[in-house]
Structure formats: structure tokens, C-alpha cells
Design an enzyme around this catalytic site. Structure first.
Site, PDB file in Angstrom:
ATOM      1  N   ARG A 283       0.845  -1.194   0.000  1.00 44.94           N
ATOM      2  CA  ARG A 283       0.000   0.000   0.000  1.00 44.94           C
ATOM      3  C   ARG A 283       0.882   1.246   0.000  1.00 44.94           C
ATOM      4  O   ARG A 283       1.493   1.584   1.011  1.00 44.94           O
ATOM      5  CB  ARG A 283      -0.930   0.010   1.215  1.00 44.94           C
ATOM      6  CG  ARG A 283      -1.813   1.257   1.287  1.00 44.94           C
ATOM      7  CD  ARG A 283      -2.850   1.178   2.383  1.00 44.94           C
ATOM      8  NE  ARG A 283      -2.270   0.946   3.697  1.00 44.94           N
ATOM      9  CZ  ARG A 283      -2.978   0.900   4.828  1.00 44.94           C
ATOM     10  NH1 ARG A 283      -4.286   1.066   4.792  1.00 44.94           N
ATOM     11  NH2 ARG A 283      -2.386   0.674   5.984  1.00 44.94           N
TER      12      ARG A 283
ATOM     13  N   ASP B 168      -5.048   2.654  14.604  1.00 44.64           N
ATOM     14  CA  ASP B 168      -4.121   3.204  13.618  1.00 44.64           C
ATOM     15  C   ASP B 168      -4.525   4.637  13.334  1.00 44.64           C
ATOM     16  O   ASP B 168      -5.364   5.210  14.046  1.00 44.64           O
ATOM     17  CB  ASP B 168      -4.100   2.350  12.348  1.00 44.64           C
ATOM     18  CG  ASP B 168      -5.452   2.286  11.648  1.00 44.64           C
ATOM     19  OD1 ASP B 168      -6.396   3.005  12.053  1.00 44.64           O
ATOM     20  OD2 ASP B 168      -5.570   1.519  10.677  1.00 44.64           O
TER      21      ASP B 168
END
Length: 504
Positions: free
Chosen positions: A141, A420
Site C-alpha cells: 500500500r 491506527d
């Protein structure tokens, strides 16, 4: 290094010189020179679209792309190692041990070594971490199109983090990938429109031609983690149709995006974060629409990440966490998803069991649920209340995450959940939203600056005491940054943008 027109700001450690080689950096520079103008134009389009919404516009499915939604087309079939995607684990590539555990569990230097299957690590206690013979498929990613790589300049301009990340990984690894029977597979984050998917496809085409990769080999999965992208899912897949592609419902960023996009609307105030579950109407609607869209077009549909993680220190909490995860994944399997994300290797087996029981084929591409989703379904505000416990949890989670982030940890376990940037963004954006729109707690008390400062001071003090730290200023950076973004008159787009100056 490379040429006079490519600059690396700062010293390059010896272990990174191979990655930041002259030819690799030249390829990154080519991406910058060919596509930076388009990227900037698309970022400006984001600003204009937000201004329209701030002015009262409401998102809708695009009239100008009706022919795409009504057309007869499909994406290319998935390669063999992306056909069965029941369980995918996510984690930072900066931590070698996490990369090894992720690849072993079945689900920039580290990425290079992982593709060559030479990655290893040794813990302080002497434990060895090495790859198994059979490992999971690796997808990378890159950073979102909005982020810049501040340490690399091309022709005097910073390079987009997305071009830097993609450029280095595909340049160094495409040969090794193909030799091991895999390919350049990517997750594309933070897209807001189909035109951004078109840019990515142009970048992929350029890389394939430039590096001698067969056309259509690069396979992207787009994270639908922005409310505006939800209205353009078919168009996004259409732009990528010459290659295997899929969509993943990135639930936490998606929730954050709704708060962010409609930050000026008092009728879009959300309740406690814990009450905004995947069972709420706006998230269920997005899930049904994503599965229907993907499967009609031959693309995989992936569910998001449940934040619950195993608890070795508490058997009861561990059992509850597993039950939460199984329930969450059972819902996704029933909705037709082909698999889902997890945040911890310990969750592979229970999540795999859910999807194995749900279907015996590699995927559920043949399952096309009939749905009728209107704009109001995607924009329905979840019901619920704002509680003092919810207020305190948002403050505490935001402080702990920001503190960890400024010390280099992008994901951290807090109160039994894997937090996160996305989950922390929800916490801090809710604090801002509640303050700006004069929300009240369920006991009638208004959420004011005074109440926020009081709670923040108490939660910060409690965290310092819990950690047993003698240094009372241990959380100073986190407190300062949280106050800045929560008490700002204007909504701060991403906490990481002002946060960069706090990095050690």
C-alpha cells in the site's frame, strides 16, 4: 546521487543505498515529471468539491457516468495467487518482524527482501524470525495521493509519496515477483474519485511499458475509505478494467471521511465512536453496494478490519474479542464479501474458519445480491448518544495514538483494539465536531472547551501515572498536537499533516 536534478535531503544509511539507487530514483523522477501536473490538478479538484459541499451540495451518483454504470464490462480475472482472498493481514512494512509474521501466518528494504524471500529478524532474546516455505501473497500500500515525500526533490520539487513508494517497489521487485509466481499487487488508499483511479491506471501503464512488464500485470485493490468514492465505485473499477482489480471497504477511514466531509453540518454529528458499528444503516448500505458492484464486474470484494485483537493477559477479554471478530466477519461473509482484513496473526484461524464455512469455492464472485442503494442510504447518520465515557475514550485514544505515532509506531494496541491513524482520526474529529456544533452529553452537559480541557488534563495525567513515568512531560507533544487540532476553528484535514513537525 542519481543526477543534479534529483536530491536526497539528509544522509542515506548504507543499508538503503541499494534501494535509493541512481536508476531507481531516475524512474521515480520520470513518474514525477509525467504525472505530477495531473496529481496536483486532482488535488485541487478535491478542494473545489469540498467547497461545493461546504456550500450545501449533497453527493449523488454522477449523471455524466451513467453509461458506465449501465454498461456491460468486467475487470480482468484475478491471477492465481489473488483468487482466494479469504483472510488478509495488514501491517507496516517498516517492521521486519511484523512483515515476516504476516507472510508466515497465511495472510522499502523490508519489502524488497520479502519479495526475494531473504527477509529475517532476530529478537533481543535471540528468537529467530524467518519465512516459511509457503507464504502469503504480498500486496503493498503506497501512500495516498495527497501526501508528499519531503526528503526527495525532483527538479527542486518534493515528490508525491505515492509515486515514490510505488516507483521504488515496482522498479526493484517486479522481476523477483514474477520469478516467484506472483506479481506487482497494490492497495490504493484514499481515492475520492474515478479520475484519481484513471491517474493510477496511467501510472501503471507507464511502469509496465517502461519496465517491460506485460500489460495488465499490475493488480490494484482500491480502498473505498472515503464517502465520495462510495458514489463512484463502478467508475473506479471501470478505469482499472484492463487489469485485475478489487475493492475493499476501509471502514475506519470511511467513518472518518463522513465526519470530515460534512464537518460544517450540525445535522451530521455522530454519537460515541463505539456506537458507530458496521450494523448501522450507512455502513451496511456501503457494504451491500460494494459487494454488488464488485461481483457484477468480476472483481473481488474485501471487508474491512475489525479492530479487536487477541489478549494474552486476559482470558475473558480474549474470548470476547474472538467472539466480536467472528460476528463481524460472519456478517461480511453473509453479505457476500470474498474475504476480509485482520490486524493480528492470531485472528487468521477464526476468520478463515468463518469464510471457509460460508463458501467452499475460492470466492463468492458468483453471488450478486440485489440491492437498491440511494444517496440517503449512504448518508444516514447513525443513531445514538454522546456519553462522558465516549468523550474520555476519544481523548485517551487520541493522546495515546499521537504519542505512539510521534515515536514511529503507526499502529498500536489500546484498550484491546488495534488503533491506527484512521481510528485515531475518528476520535479527534469527533472531539472537534462535538465542540464546534455545541453537542451535549447524554446527561445534558454541553461539550465546551472548558470540559474538553478538563477531561484532556485528567486523561493525560492518568496515562502518565499508568505508565509509571517520572517525566511529567512525557505526553507533551501529544497534548499540544491534540489541543491544536481539536480547538482549531477550521477542521484539520489529517492529524498527520501538522504532526510531521513533532516526529523525532
Amino acid at each position: 546521487m542519481a543526477s543534479d536534478n534529483i536530491q536526497i535531503l539528509g544522509a542515506v544509511p548504507p543499508q538503503y543505498t541499494d534501494v535509493l539507487s541512481d536508476d531507481a530514483l531516475e524512474f521515480v523522477a520520470e513518474l514525477h515529471r509525467n504525472f505530477e501536473t495531473t496529481r496536483r490538478r486532482l488535488m485541487q479538484a478535491r478542494v473545489r468539491r469540498q467547497a461545493e459541499i461546504d456550500g450545501g451540495a449533497t453527493p449523488d451518483f454522477l449523471a455524466e457516468t451513467r453509461s458506465v454504470r449501465e454498461g456491460d464490462w468486467r475487470v480482468q480475472p484475478a491471477p492465481a495467487d489473488l483468487t482466494n482472498r479469504r483472510v488478509e493481514i495488514t501491517g507496516p512494512s517498516s517492521n521486519r518482524r511484523m512483515v515476516i509474521n504476516a507472510l508466515n501466518c497465511g495472510a522499502q528494504t523490508n519489502v524488497r527482501d520479502a519479495y526475494r524471500r531473504i527477509i529475517s529478524d532476530e529478537a533481543a532474546d535471540g528468537r529467530q524470525y524467518r519465512l516459511n516455505e509457503n507464504i502469503a501473497t504480498l500486496c503493498v500500500r503506497p501512500r495516498g495521493l495527497h501526501l508528499m515525500e519531503r526528503h526527495v526533490l525532483v527538479d527542486g520539487e518534493p515528490v508525491a509519496g505515492s509515486f515514490f513508494d510505488f516507483g521504488l517497489t515496482v522498479f526493484h521487485n517486479h522481476v523477483a515477483q514474477q520469478s516467484h509466481g506472483t506479481g506487482p499487487y497494490y492497495y490504493l488508499p484514499k481515492l475520492q474519485s474515478y479520475l484519481e483511479a484513471r491517474l493510477w491506471n496511467d501510472v501503471f501503464r507507464y511502469a509496465e511499458e517502461r519496465l517491460g512488464i506485460p500489460t495488465g500485470t499490475i493488480s490494484p485493490t482500491v480502498l473505498i475509505e472515503h464517502i465520495l468514492a462510495a458514489f463512484e465505485m463502478e467508475e473506479i473499477l471501470y478505469e482499472l478494467r484492463e487489469r485485475p482489480a478489487g475493492l475493499n471497504l476501509g471502514r475506519w477511514d470511511y467513518i472518518f471521511s463522513v465526519i470530515k466531509v460534512f464537518n460544517g453540518r450540525s445535522d451530521m454529528v455522530f454519537p460515541d465512536r463505539a456506537q458507530v458499528t458496521m450494523a448501522t444503516h450507512f455502513l451496511t448500505s456501503a457494504a451491500h453496494l460494494l459487494v454488488n458492484t464488485c461481483h457484477r464486474r468480476g472483481a473481488h470484494a474485501l471487508g474491512g478490519m475489525s479492530a479487536f485483537i487477541p489478549r494474552r493477559d486476559d482470558a475473558a477479554a480474549n474470548e470476547a474479542a474472538f467472539a466480536q471478530v467472528k460476528s463481524d466477519k460472519q456478517r461480511e461473509a453473509d453479505q457476500g464479501f470474498d474475504g476480509a482484513w485482520i490486524a493480528h496473526p492470531g485472528l487468521v484461524e477464526p476468520v478463515l474458519d468463518v469464510f471457509q464455512s460460508a463458501f467452499t469455492t475460492d470466492n463468492q464472485l458468483s453471488v450478486i445480491p440485489e440491492v437498491r442503494i440511494a444517496p440517503d442510504d449512504l448518508l444516514a447518520v447513525p443513531e445514538g448518544q454522546i456519553t462522558e465515557a465516549g468523550l474520555r475514550n476519544n481523548v485517551s485514544v487520541a493522546l495515546q495514538y499521537i504519542d505512539a505515532w510521534t515515536r514511529g509506531n503507526g499502529a498500536v494496541a489500546i484498550y484491546g483494539l488495534m488503533e491506527d491513524a484512521a481510528t485515531a482520526e475518528i476520535s479527534r474529529s469527533q472531539l472537534w465536531q462535538w465542540l464546534q456544533h455545541g453537542a451535549a452529553l447524554d446527561d445534558g452537559r454541553p461539550i465546551t472547551t472548558q470540559l474538553y480541557r478538563q477531561v484532556r488534563a485528567q486523561e493525560a495525567a492518568a496515562l502518565v501515572e499508568q505508565r509509571g513515568q517520572d517525566n511529567p512531560g512525557a505526553l507533551d507533544k501529544a497534548v499540544e498536537l491534540l489541543d491544536e487540532i481539536v480547538l482549531s476553528d477550521q477542521f484539520v484535514e489529517f492529524l498527520t499533516l501538522p504532526g510531521y513537525r513533532y516526529l523525532d
